[in-house]
Design a protein around this motif. Structure first.
Motif, short mmCIF file in Angstrom:
data_model
loop_
_atom_site.label_atom_id
_atom_site.label_comp_id
_atom_site.label_asym_id
_atom_site.label_seq_id
_atom_site.Cartn_x
_atom_site.Cartn_y
_atom_site.Cartn_z
N ASN A 344 0.88 -1.18 0.00
CA ASN A 344 0.00 0.00 0.00
C ASN A 344 0.92 1.23 0.00
OD1 ASN A 344 -1.47 2.27 0.87
ND2 ASN A 344 -2.97 0.98 1.95
N THR A 346 0.35 4.33 0.09
CA THR A 346 -0.01 5.40 1.03
C THR A 346 0.55 5.12 2.42
OG1 THR A 346 -2.09 5.54 -0.18
CG2 THR A 346 -1.92 6.81 1.87
N SER A 347 0.30 3.92 2.93
CA SER A 347 0.68 3.62 4.31
C SER A 347 2.06 2.97 4.41
CB SER A 347 -0.36 2.68 4.93
OG SER A 347 -0.32 1.43 4.26
C1 LIG Z 1 -3.86 2.10 2.17
O1 LIG Z 1 -3.56 2.77 3.38
C2 LIG Z 1 -4.36 3.90 3.59
C3 LIG Z 1 -3.79 4.65 4.82
O2 LIG Z 1 -3.73 3.79 5.94
C4 LIG Z 1 -5.80 3.46 3.77
O3 LIG Z 1 -6.63 4.57 4.00
C5 LIG Z 1 -6.24 2.72 2.52
O4 LIG Z 1 -7.53 2.17 2.70
C6 LIG Z 1 -5.29 1.60 2.18
N1 LIG Z 1 -5.61 1.06 0.86
C7 LIG Z 1 -5.90 -0.22 0.65
C8 LIG Z 1 -6.20 -0.59 -0.75
O5 LIG Z 1 -5.90 -1.05 1.56
#
Ligand SMILES: *[C@@H]1O[C@H](CO)[C@@H](O)[C@H](O)[C@H]1NC(C)=O
Ligand SMILES: *[C@@H]1O[C@H](CO)[C@@H](O)[C@H](O)[C@H]1NC(C)=O
Ligand SMILES: *[C@@H]1O[C@H](CO)[C@@H](O)[C@H](O)[C@H]1NC(C)=O
Length: 385
Positions: A344, A346-347
């Protein structure tokens, strides 16, 4: 060269000359290795550290677990490989380091009943000792704790089913992982301490393992033995079982000079690649891209990373360029798949499903991040990019 000599002299003063073999293999990567995988590994280590609770010195939420010790080992590995000191605290204030640094620790009550868990702690303590020594600090408390643990688990060997260590102190099951670890601890321990008892144990456990029937016709180790018949119980061929036997055989080969042990290891490594992959990427039997409500449990989430970590250790012990060449594409492919399918952005989290894009089946936990970290480290060291 001068630096190397100084280091050898330093080891000699500590009486640790035997550690050179294992430690020299963990010099910083610098220009060699795969820099892209190293970047992924550094990012995974940062994400893993976000799970770390400084007060308890643990990643896990409830109590310490064997997976925590593997996470700690991987963090020492990334510091050794990259030259970073970002996670020094893990070698000082983690639950495991604290216990090792406390001379009053009563290990027989600290350790739980699982002999496999204890052996993961040993591997982690060894890496902490390597990290400390590389930074000019005293490795001996970690090594002393590891020796004590080795003696505690060694006492659980007996002749039931012709030999083997029991999985737990309750003596109800003999399985592959506990004995593969004992092979590795005994052979790699001998390379560190030159104690003949360790080498004798390594030879004995390999003779027992190879005749135990736990390796099936495909070359894969099943989980363990049926206790009524002492035959292979036919249970799951987990990936980590196929990796641990390779690092153990690599260490025994380094200790004895017997190269046929490397060919034995590769029977099982190659069977993993042939049978425990989808799209050329490792897949645990419990890995599912969609959520079918039957995913890998907390132990199983980390197994694939253990396979890659122990392939890395195998290649280190084998120390032959053509063997590195044989597995380097595969290691790089795992790292790339983890980056593309499991991460992921983002995280920074890394999920459990590597072989295909996630469709809600991937699990995200500090254990799955640890698993990904181990695979990126192995590719950083021996990958083909
Ligand atoms: C990826 O991480 C972000 C931040 O924690 C979260 O909001 C998002 O749902 C995640 N994406 C997936 C596809 O799991
Ligand atoms: C060698 O290892 C065995 C088993 O751990 C131990 O009992 C013995 O004291 C060790 N020998 C030396 C010389 O350290
Ligand atoms: C173990 O082996 C015995 C004897 O061959 C057999 O009867 C039994 O079903 C086996 N048990 C398991 C759990 O496979």
């Amino acid at each position: 060269m001068a630096e190397f000599l100084a280091w050898v002299l330093y080891l000699a003063t500590l009486g640790l000359g035997g550690s050179i073999f294992v430690s020299a293999a963990f010099l910083p990567i610098q220009d060699r290795g795969c820099s892209q995988s190293l970047d992924h590994a550094l990012a995974a280590a940062r994400r893993l550290h976000s799970y770390y609770d400084k007060d308890r010195g643990m990643y896990s939420e409830n109590y310490y677990q064997w997976t925590d010790s593997n996470a700690l080992e991987d963090v020492q590995n990334i510091m050794l490989l990259s030259g970073s000191d970002a996670y020094t605290e893990t070698s000082e204030t983690s639950y495991l380091a604290r216990a090792a640094l406390d001379p009053g620790t009563d290990w027989s009550s600290w350790l739980g009943k699982y002999n496999d868990d204890t052996q993961w702690h040993v591997l982690s303590l060894w890496r902490m000792s390597d990290y400390k020594r590389r930074r000019g600090a005293d490795p001996r408390p970690y090594l002393a704790a590891a020796e004590r643990m080795y003696d505690i688990i060694s006492a659980h060997w007996d002749d039931e089913c012709g030999g083997g260590l029991w999985w737990t102190t309750e003596h109800a099951y003999k399985n592959a992982i506990t004995n593969e670890q004992f092979l590795l601890l005994s052979a790699a321990g001998y390379l560190r301490n030159h104690n003949q008892t360790y080498l004798g144990n390594a030879k004995t456990v390999w003779q027992w393992l190879r005749h135990s029937g736990m390796r099936n016709h495909r070359g894969l180790f099943n989980d363990g033995l049926n206790f009524t018949s002492c035959h292979n119980n036919g249970q799951t061929t987990w990936t980590y079982n196929q990796g641990l036997v390779a690092s153990g055989l690599g260490a025994l080969s380094a200790a004895t000079g017997d190269k046929t042990l490397l060919d034995e290891a590769e029977i099982t490594l190659d069977a993993t690649i042939a049978h425990l992959t989808t799209n050329g990427i490792l897949r645990e039997t419990c890995d599912k891209d969609t959520n079918e409500g039957k995913n890998c449990d907390g132990d199983q989430q980390i197994f694939k990373g253990l396979w890659t970590k122990h392939l890395m250790y195998y290649l280190e012990f084998a120390n032959e360029p053509h063997r590195v060449q044989k597995y380097s594409q595969f290691l790089s492919a795992q790292s790339a798949a983890i980056h593309h399918h499991a991460t992921n952005i983002t995280s920074g989290d890394i999920g459990s499903v590597w072989y295909t894009p996630n469709q809600a089946g991937s699990i995200f936990s500090y254990k799955t991040v640890t698993s990904g970290l181990a695979a990126h480290i192995a590719a950083a060291k021996y990958g083909a990019c």
